[in-house]
Design a protein around this motif. Sequence first.
Motif, PDB file in Angstrom:
ATOM      1  N   ASP A  95      43.117   6.754 -16.420  1.00 62.25           N
ATOM      2  CA  ASP A  95      41.857   7.264 -16.352  1.00 62.25           C
ATOM      3  C   ASP A  95      40.857   6.119 -15.514  1.00 62.25           C
ATOM      4  OD1 ASP A  95      42.091   9.516 -17.495  1.00 62.25           O
ATOM      5  OD2 ASP A  95      41.081   9.015 -19.230  1.00 62.25           O
ATOM      6  N   PHE A  96      41.155   4.932 -16.106  1.00 62.55           N
ATOM      7  CA  PHE A  96      40.085   3.907 -15.334  1.00 62.55           C
ATOM      8  C   PHE A  96      40.881   3.309 -14.228  1.00 62.55           C
ATOM      9  CE2 PHE A  96      38.129   4.054 -19.386  1.00 62.55           C
ATOM     10  CZ  PHE A  96      36.832   3.357 -19.188  1.00 62.55           C
ATOM     11  N   SER A  97      41.978   3.599 -13.691  1.00 60.92           N
ATOM     12  CA  SER A  97      42.480   3.526 -12.197  1.00 60.92           C
ATOM     13  C   SER A  97      41.868   4.144 -11.448  1.00 60.92           C
ATOM     14  CB  SER A  97      43.958   3.518 -12.379  1.00 60.92           C
ATOM     15  OG  SER A  97      44.715   4.799 -12.376  1.00 60.92           O
ATOM     16  N   ARG A  98      41.560   5.569 -11.781  1.00 55.18           N
ATOM     17  CA  ARG A  98      40.602   6.432 -11.137  1.00 55.18           C
ATOM     18  C   ARG A  98      39.385   6.108 -10.839  1.00 55.18           C
ATOM     19  NH1 ARG A  98      44.704  10.228 -13.180  1.00 55.18           N
ATOM     20  NH2 ARG A  98      43.360  10.501 -15.232  1.00 55.18           N
ATOM     21  N   HIS A  99      38.668   5.587 -12.013  1.00 56.31           N
ATOM     22  CA  HIS A  99      37.261   5.033 -11.984  1.00 56.31           C
ATOM     23  C   HIS A  99      37.000   3.831 -11.247  1.00 56.31           C
ATOM     24  CE1 HIS A  99      37.293   7.855 -15.316  1.00 56.31           C
ATOM     25  NE2 HIS A  99      37.314   7.151 -16.235  1.00 56.31           N
ATOM     26  N   LEU A 100      38.024   2.917 -11.267  1.00 56.20           N
ATOM     27  CA  LEU A 100      37.696   1.589 -10.517  1.00 56.20           C
ATOM     28  C   LEU A 100      38.143   1.782  -9.110  1.00 56.20           C
ATOM     29  CD1 LEU A 100      39.082  -0.707 -13.308  1.00 56.20           C
ATOM     30  CD2 LEU A 100      36.743  -0.296 -12.892  1.00 56.20           C
ATOM     31  N   SER A 101      39.197   2.511  -8.818  1.00 60.32           N
ATOM     32  CA  SER A 101      39.817   2.372  -7.279  1.00 60.32           C
ATOM     33  C   SER A 101      38.605   3.456  -6.461  1.00 60.32           C
ATOM     34  CB  SER A 101      40.995   3.151  -7.495  1.00 60.32           C
ATOM     35  OG  SER A 101      40.969   4.303  -7.813  1.00 60.32           O
ATOM     36  N   ARG A 102      37.798   3.978  -6.986  1.00 55.48           N
ATOM     37  CA  ARG A 102      36.696   4.598  -6.161  1.00 55.48           C
ATOM     38  C   ARG A 102      35.988   3.515  -5.297  1.00 55.48           C
ATOM     39  NH1 ARG A 102      33.271   8.201 -10.350  1.00 55.48           N
ATOM     40  NH2 ARG A 102      33.160  10.303  -9.073  1.00 55.48           N
ATOM     41  N   GLU A 103      36.007   2.516  -5.673  1.00 55.79           N
ATOM     42  CA  GLU A 103      35.296   1.410  -5.003  1.00 55.79           C
ATOM     43  C   GLU A 103      36.490   0.563  -4.251  1.00 55.79           C
ATOM     44  OE1 GLU A 103      33.032  -1.120  -7.450  1.00 55.79           O
ATOM     45  OE2 GLU A 103      31.651   0.767  -8.307  1.00 55.79           O
ATOM     46  N   TRP A 104      37.650   0.895  -3.981  1.00 52.19           N
ATOM     47  CA  TRP A 104      38.525   0.074  -3.346  1.00 52.19           C
ATOM     48  C   TRP A 104      38.819   0.802  -1.959  1.00 52.19           C
ATOM     49  CZ3 TRP A 104      42.932   0.190  -7.453  1.00 52.19           C
ATOM     50  CH2 TRP A 104      42.508  -0.588  -8.654  1.00 52.19           C
ATOM     51  N   GLY A 105      39.271  -0.073  -1.305  1.00 51.77           N
ATOM     52  CA  GLY A 105      39.516   0.388   0.102  1.00 51.77           C
ATOM     53  C   GLY A 105      40.689  -0.389   0.837  1.00 51.77           C
ATOM     54  N   PRO A 106      40.851  -0.003   2.265  1.00 44.39           N
ATOM     55  CA  PRO A 106      41.825  -0.676   3.129  1.00 44.39           C
ATOM     56  C   PRO A 106      41.624  -2.407   3.092  1.00 44.39           C
ATOM     57  CG  PRO A 106      41.483   1.431   3.955  1.00 44.39           C
ATOM     58  CD  PRO A 106      40.442   1.130   2.834  1.00 44.39           C
ATOM     59  N   ASP A 158      34.131  10.601 -13.577  1.00 44.75           N
ATOM     60  CA  ASP A 158      33.742  11.968 -13.460  1.00 44.75           C
ATOM     61  C   ASP A 158      33.584  12.605 -14.810  1.00 44.75           C
ATOM     62  OD1 ASP A 158      33.898  12.164 -10.677  1.00 44.75           O
ATOM     63  OD2 ASP A 158      35.902  12.334 -10.521  1.00 44.75           O
ATOM     64  N   LYS A 159      32.935  13.591 -14.991  1.00 48.16           N
ATOM     65  CA  LYS A 159      32.724  14.294 -16.232  1.00 48.16           C
ATOM     66  C   LYS A 159      32.257  15.625 -16.084  1.00 48.16           C
ATOM     67  CE  LYS A 159      28.391  12.287 -17.821  1.00 48.16           C
ATOM     68  NZ  LYS A 159      27.714  13.559 -17.977  1.00 48.16           N
ATOM     69  N   LEU A 160      32.134  16.223 -17.415  1.00 45.98           N
ATOM     70  CA  LEU A 160      31.255  17.755 -17.370  1.00 45.98           C
ATOM     71  C   LEU A 160      29.796  17.333 -17.466  1.00 45.98           C
ATOM     72  CD1 LEU A 160      33.506  19.351 -20.136  1.00 45.98           C
ATOM     73  CD2 LEU A 160      33.656  19.329 -17.624  1.00 45.98           C
ATOM     74  N   LEU A 161      29.136  18.214 -16.676  1.00 43.83           N
ATOM     75  CA  LEU A 161      27.917  18.002 -16.523  1.00 43.83           C
ATOM     76  C   LEU A 161      26.969  17.941 -17.847  1.00 43.83           C
ATOM     77  CD1 LEU A 161      25.587  17.891 -14.557  1.00 43.83           C
ATOM     78  CD2 LEU A 161      25.200  20.232 -14.493  1.00 43.83           C
TER      79      LEU A 161
END
Length: 412
Positions: free
Chosen positions: A93-104, A241-244
Amino acid sequence: MAYDVARIRSAFPSLESGWAQFDGPGGTQTPRAVGEAVASVLTGPLSNRGTSSVSERRAEDAVHGFRLAMADFADAHPRGIVHGRSATQLTYDFSRHLSREWGPGDEIVVTSLDHDSNVRPWVQAAERVGATVRWAHFDPATGELPVEAVTGLLGERTRLVAITAASNLIGTMPDVAAVAEAAHAVGALVWADGVHSSAHELPDLGELGADFLTCSPYKFLGPHCGVLVSRAELLERIVPDKLLPATDVVPERFEFGTLPYELLAGVTAAVDVLAGLAAPVGAASDAAATTDAAASRRARLQASYAGLHEHESRLLARIEAAVAELPGTTLHSRAARRTPTLLLTFADHEASAVSERLADVKVLAPSSNFYALEASRRLGLGDAGGLRIGLAPYTDDEDVDRLLAGLAAALR
C-alpha cells in the motif's frame, strides 16, 4: 522477578499437543488470553464504531485499545498506528502511496538481507515510475550488513531506504539507526521491517530512527494481522487513494474498509501478555487498570523483554554449542548482533529431510528460504534455503533437549 517459563507455558493451550515448537519466526503459538479477547469481542454486542449503543462503543473501544497498546509497544503515538491485513499488504500500500512522488532519476535502496516483502514492493514501484533500484549486500561469510554497504549508495536523489531491523532467515540485526541518520541527511525516508525483530527486541521508533516500522502481531503471540508505526505528522503528508465518503483522518484514512475489531482486541491482549512475562499472573491486568496504565505498560514491556532476552540467550548458547559438534553441519547465523534464530545446512543431508526427521519426534523446525529469497541465494543456498530454528517466550530446556537429540539422530 525471574523469568518463569513454566508459568508462561501454562498460558498456551496449544503446547498441550506435545510438540516442541521452534517455528516462532514464522508465527508464535497463541496464549489463551488472546483467544478469549478475540472471542469476547466477536461474540459480544458488536456494530460499526459509534457512541450510541453498547455494540458501537465496544467497536470503538477495540480500536482505541489497539492503538494505545501498539503505541506503548513501539514507544510511539496512537495516531501513528495503522492496522493492515499483513506487513506485506501495508508495504505494498505505502509503496504505491510514496512512489507517486518518484520519477526517472530518483533512487531507492533495498538490501539482499531482507524478507521479500521489504524488497519486491519497492522494486516494483520503482520500475513503474522509472526510478533506479540500488542494492546493498550483506557479507555471506559473516552474515553482517555493514552500515557503509547501505550509506555508500546514498545520494541527493535517494528517496527511500528499505532495511530490515532483523533478518528472518539468519537473525542479523543491522544498525538501522546509523543508516537512518545518513539517509535523513540526504532527505530520504527509511522504511524498517520490524516483523522479525519485534518478537525479540522491544521496538522503539525514536531510537530506531526509522520513519516507518512494520510488525506482525502473530510473530509475538497475537492474531494474524499487520501494523505500521509512524509519526502522525508524516502520515498527514501522505495522501492515499480512498473511497470518497471514507474519513480523511489519520491514521484511519490508510485503513480501508471496516476494521476487524476482534483482531484488534487480540493484539491488545497480546501486548498485555508480553507485558506480563516478567510478572505474576494477573499483574498485567491489574496494572492496566491504573491511571498511569500507558507508562506502566511500557515499563513492564521493557522488564519483560529484558527477562526474555536473558532466557533466550541462555537457550541459544546451549543450541549453538551442540550444533558446533554436529558433523557436516554449517551454521549460517554468524552476525555479532542477532536474534535467537539459527539457519543450518548439512553436508550429507537435505535440510528438508532433517526437518521431516525432527517432525517424526514432534519437533517442529521447518526448512525453506522463508521468503528471504535474495538472502538465501546470496548464502549460496539457492531457493531451497535451510533448516531454521527459532526461539520463543515459551521455549524451555526440555524443548532444547528434544531438538538436540532429534538433530543428532537425524544426522546419524
